[in-house]
Design an enzyme around this catalytic site. Structure first.
Site, PDB file in Angstrom:
ATOM      1  NE  ARG A  46       5.325  -4.879  -0.939  1.00  0.00           N
ATOM      2  CZ  ARG A  46       5.483  -5.106  -2.530  1.00  0.00           C
ATOM      3  NH1 ARG A  46       5.884  -5.129  -3.303  1.00  0.00           N
ATOM      4  NH2 ARG A  46       5.538  -6.652  -2.564  1.00  0.00           N
ATOM      5  CG  ASP A  47      -2.953  -3.637   0.522  1.00  0.00           C
ATOM      6  OD1 ASP A  47      -3.439  -2.732  -0.141  1.00  0.00           O
ATOM      7  OD2 ASP A  47      -3.594  -4.998   0.575  1.00  0.00           O
TER       8      ASP A  47
END
Length: 530
Positions: A46-47
């Site tokens: 997610r990042d």
């Protein structure tokens, strides 16, 4: 955890410039191997970004799994609350607050590799807002990357997450082309949960409105379209189109695809019951502003995709938030523009704030309106490319619709009422309907009674999106039951983005018809092509 001695990828690019050759290849392979391992256990990073790739003495290492989540977790996106991830590396569905899957990591990986190999981001803007708008609507600008890495990166930057390769698939392609593997391929990742908003059509409305061909009455509606990006269900069990006119019609109407505005405008909605104009009990009548606001909020809740980003003033946004709409951008006195919204709720306060720029720069398309005077609320669509682009294509779109509709008028397998024929000649039919009708007449003749279904107060973007067919067609040489079964089957196998609702309705004249309608106006990218 493990201590890694070495600079981050972003530091290396900033200090020494883009990477190339074997160095770039090793970065791509190592990061794909790491992401593949994460995805194989059912997690999503997610990042992922250059700052989270360290170039240690033993090779690239992916760090910072503090944001990792189970696939299918919904993020808030651009609603003004929590957005998980770094915006410049976030996938369109992540920005829009849709369900996060491993495909979002593959988007971030592609942005990272493009940056590592060229020194530039594929989506750029002068502000965070402009960058987010580019991610949602623009095509990526990817410089020269060696093959097959370049083609893999471009596939990973598809707006539609279903079109992106998996980490294992991308790694397999690189290894097959001669890249040196960092070890065995990661296991296959578990299947991601299906996003109900993107893949499953909404149920047919319980109340079917009766269209009035001379008015703005009818089922209310607003994509895409997509736009942020929505995956279409595969067509199964369908006859291929061999009829030449149907193929020509489809090519005219669908050339522009389902991108851009489709993000906001592909949701089926449940049309509201018509107001009776009477108040019950002793409650005083609402003021005109409150009535218009309630109508506009109800319209958005029933017609707009939950992946759409809606900008509005504080009152409207508060009402939408209380009723569960997820992606909101509150416009206040300090707001510079309504970008990167899909829809703008133009109350008197918003119109006063942005003045002529609202229509001349940002949101040229009125797709619904409620109230009048100072209480009037317009639902406007932000058109990809801006107002100038919209004006450029509007007339060409109308001509394309008329050409396509003329093909139906000339076809002897369709019988029209005088009203329906006049409506087709006007070029104001939602282009999804002629495509569907063309497919129908490949199998059986049809009799068209009427078209209808504009949005309330809609402008040129609000087309007739309801068609009434006779409930029995003797020319089809089918029993009534068989004819109705055939219609239901044809509608059922349409792709999710093009699937209408179907119901049997008795008109005021006493005639029984089969009503086919779309619960939202056509995304502008479907209104024809020049």
């Amino acid at each position: 955890s493990e201590y890694v001695s070495g600079p981050s990828l972003v530091e290396v690019i900033q200090q020494h410039g883009p990477r190339s050759g074997g160095v770039l290849e090793r970065i791509a392979v190592a990061t794909l191997t790491a992401l593949g391992a994460v995805h194989a256990v059912g997690m999503v990073h997610r990042d992922f970004k250059p700052g989270n790739v360290l170039l240690g003495p033993d090779g690239p290492v992916v760090i910072d799994f503090g944001l990792a989540a189970v696939p299918g977790m919904t993020t808030t996106g651009l609603s003004g609350q929590v957005a998980v991830g770094t915006p410049a590396f976030m996938a369109p569905e992540q920005l829009a607050g849709a369900r996060v899957t491993a495909a979002a990591d593959m988007w971030a990986w592609a942005v990272t590799i493009a940056f590592a190999g060229t020194g530039d981001l594929p989506f750029r803007g002068e502000s965070l807002t402009a960058t987010a708008y580019a991610i949602l609507h623009a095509e990526p600008t990817v410089g020269q990357l060696p093959e097959p890495l370049g083609s893999i990166v471009r596939r990973c930057l598809s707006k539609n997450p279903a079109f992106r390769p998996s980490a294992r698939g991308a790694l397999s392609q690189l290894v097959a082309a001669g890249a040196r593997s960092e070890g065995p391929l990661p296991p296959e990742a578990p299947a991601a949960p299906v996003d109900e908003d993107a893949y499953t059509p909404q149920p047919a409305p319980a109340v079917v409105p009766e269209p009035r061909h001379a008015s703005d009455d009818g089922p209310l509606g607003v994509r895409p379209a997509p736009a942020g990006p929505q995956a279409a269900q595969p067509r199964t069990g369908r006859a291929r189109w061999h009829w030449r006119a149907a193929a020509v019609l489809a090519s005219v109407l669908l050339l522009a695809g389902l991108g851009g505005a489709a993000l906001a405008l592909v949701r089926h909605g449940t049309p509201p019951a018509r107001p009776t104009g009477r108040h019950t009990g002793t409650s005083p009548p609402l003021n005109p502003e409150a009535v218009a606001r309630t109508q506009a909020v109800t319209w958005i809740l029933r017609q707009a995709s939950r992946s759409a980003l809606v900008s509005c003033d504080a009152l409207v946004c508060a009402d939408l938030s209380r009723r569960g709409f997820p992606n909101l951008l509150t416009l206040g006195p300090q707001s510079i523009d309504p970008l990167p919204s899909n829809l703008v709720v133009a109350t008197a306060a918003i119109r006063a704030q942005f003045r002529d720029r609202l229509a001349s720069v940002y949101a040229p398309v009125i797709i619904a309106a409620f109230g009048s005077g100072n209480a009037k609320i317009e639902i406007r669509e932000v058109f990809p490319g801006g107002t100038a682009k919209y004006r450029e294509v509007q007339q060409a779109d109308a001509r394309a619709r008329k050409r396509a509709d003329a093909q139906l008028l000339a076809n002897n397998r369709i019988t029209f009422s005088a009203t329906a024929a006049a409506q087709l000649r006007s070029g104001e039919i939602d282009p999804r309907l002629p495509v569907l009708i063309a497919e129908m007449i490949y199998s059986h003749p049809v009799q068209i009674v009427d078209f209808g279904g504009r949005s309330p107060g809609g402008g040129p973007a609000s087309l007739l999106r309801v068609v009434d067919l006779t409930a029995a067609d003797t020319a089809a040489h089918l029993t009534r039951a068989a004819y109705l079964s055939w219609l239901h089957g044809l509608v059922k196998v349409q792709r999710a983005q093009l699937r209408p609702a179907l119901s049997q309705v008795t008109l005021r004249t006493g005639q029984t018809v089969m009503r086919i309608w779309y619960g939202a106006p056509s995304p502008l990218s479907l209104q024809g092509s020049g």
